[in-house]
Each structure stands twice: as structure tokens, then as C-alpha cells.
Design an enzyme around this catalytic site. Structure first.
Site, PDB file in Angstrom:
ATOM      1  N   CYS A 197       0.835  -1.201   0.000  1.00 43.44           N
ATOM      2  CA  CYS A 197       0.000   0.000   0.000  1.00 43.44           C
ATOM      3  C   CYS A 197       0.872   1.254   0.000  1.00 43.44           C
ATOM      4  O   CYS A 197       2.036   1.241   0.434  1.00 43.44           O
ATOM      5  CB  CYS A 197      -0.893   0.021   1.232  1.00 43.44           C
ATOM      6  N   GLU A 204       0.587   3.885   1.909  1.00 45.49           N
ATOM      7  CA  GLU A 204       0.940   4.331   3.259  1.00 45.49           C
ATOM      8  C   GLU A 204       2.176   3.598   3.753  1.00 45.49           C
ATOM      9  O   GLU A 204       3.055   4.186   4.396  1.00 45.49           O
ATOM     10  CB  GLU A 204      -0.212   4.088   4.234  1.00 45.49           C
ATOM     11  N   CYS A 230      -2.895  -0.689   7.067  1.00 42.40           N
ATOM     12  CA  CYS A 230      -2.183   0.601   7.080  1.00 42.40           C
ATOM     13  C   CYS A 230      -2.525   1.408   8.331  1.00 42.40           C
ATOM     14  O   CYS A 230      -1.690   2.168   8.823  1.00 42.40           O
ATOM     15  CB  CYS A 230      -2.499   1.384   5.816  1.00 42.40           C
TER      16      CYS A 230
END
Ligand code: THU
Length: 138
Positions: free
Chosen positions: A59, A61, A96
Site C-alpha cells: 500500500c 501508506e 495501514c
């Protein structure tokens, strides 16, 4: 609710959107950019990076946090994640949220943006209540 200075929001948004433009998302087609503000006022960005072995994708993040750690940052003062979604703005995935919690507090602001502007804001505590955090291990 607490708020960030407009200039900080602008910097986070610009960094996240620049990162989003570099996203590698050939499988989902869903491009994400993220930016985190560290304790020194520096901003670190990341984009999502998918993989043909689907679970191996990362991801945005997570990659922004990795950039922060590499640069020496150890605290997230604020975070912003940007993705498409006129009808339903992006929200950080569960994994995340936990990754952010490692470097942030329950009071840390997390903003969500579409490709143009900020659409939502929460504290990390709202996104991840009763979280497991580093202090649990001390
Ligand atoms: N994605 C992120 O980068 N961050 C999130 O918080 C939500 C989902 C990515 C993962 C995958 O590459 C794509 O968006 C679709 O799930």
C-alpha cells in the site's frame, strides 16, 4: 476537532498526488498516493506497488512510512492518503491503520483526499480504536 494549518495540508496533498502519479497498480487500476509529516516537519511520500503475486503488493501508506524511516523520521505528525473516489472517498485499509499506529498517536490526524482535494479527516483513534501499540510491549 483539531485541524492542521492550511499550508501543511497543501504540502501533504501535493506530495501524495505526486506520488499517486507514480503508482504501480496494473491489476486493480486503483492508484494511491500517501504522504506523512514527520516530527521534523519533513514530508515523505509513497505510492502503491502491486505484484503479479497479488498478496505481495504494498500500500501507499506503507511505502510512505518506509521512506520516513529511511530518512530518519520516527514520528508521524499527520498523514494523508489520496485515491480516486468521487462517490466514496478513499480510507486507509486496516493494515495501514496499524502501520501508522506504530509511529503515531490516537490523536494524530489522518486525511483522505480525492485527486483534487481533501474529502475527509479522522483521528487515528477513530480509525483504529483500542489499538495495539508499541507501549504494549514495554
Ligand atoms: N491501497 C493503498 O495503497 N492504500 C490503502 O489504504 C487502500 C488500498 C491500494 C492497494 C492496492 O494496490 C489498491 O489500492 C487496491 O486495493
Amino acid at each position: 476537532m483539531a485541524s492542521l494549518p492550511a499550508e501543511t495540508i497543501d504540502r501533504l496533498l501535493a506530495a501524495a498526488l505526486t506520488a499517486r502519479a507514480r503508482a504501480y497498480a496494473p491489476y486493480s487500476g486503483y492508484c494511491v498516493g500517501a504522504a506523512v509529516l514527520d516530527e521534523n516537519g519533513h514530508i515523505h511520500a509513497g505510492c502503491n506497488m502491486e505484484n503479479a503475486a497479488y498478496p505481495e503488493g504494498c500500500c501507499a501508506e506503507a511505502n510512505a512510512l518506509g521512506a520516513m524511516v529511511l530518512a530518519g523520521g520516527r514520528k508521524v505528525a499527520a498523514a494523508l492518503v489520496a485515491g480516486a473516489g468521487e462517490a466514496q472517498p478513499i480510507t486507509p485499509c486496516g493494515g495501514c491503520r496499524q502501520k501508522l499506529r506504530e509511529f503515531a498517536t490516537e490523536e494524530t490526524l489522518v486525511l483522505a483526499a480525492d485527486p483534487h482535494s481533501v474529502r475527509a479527516q479522522w483521528t487515528l483513534g477513530e480509525l483504529l480504536p483500542a489499538s495495539f501499540e508499541p507501549a504494549h510491549l514495554t
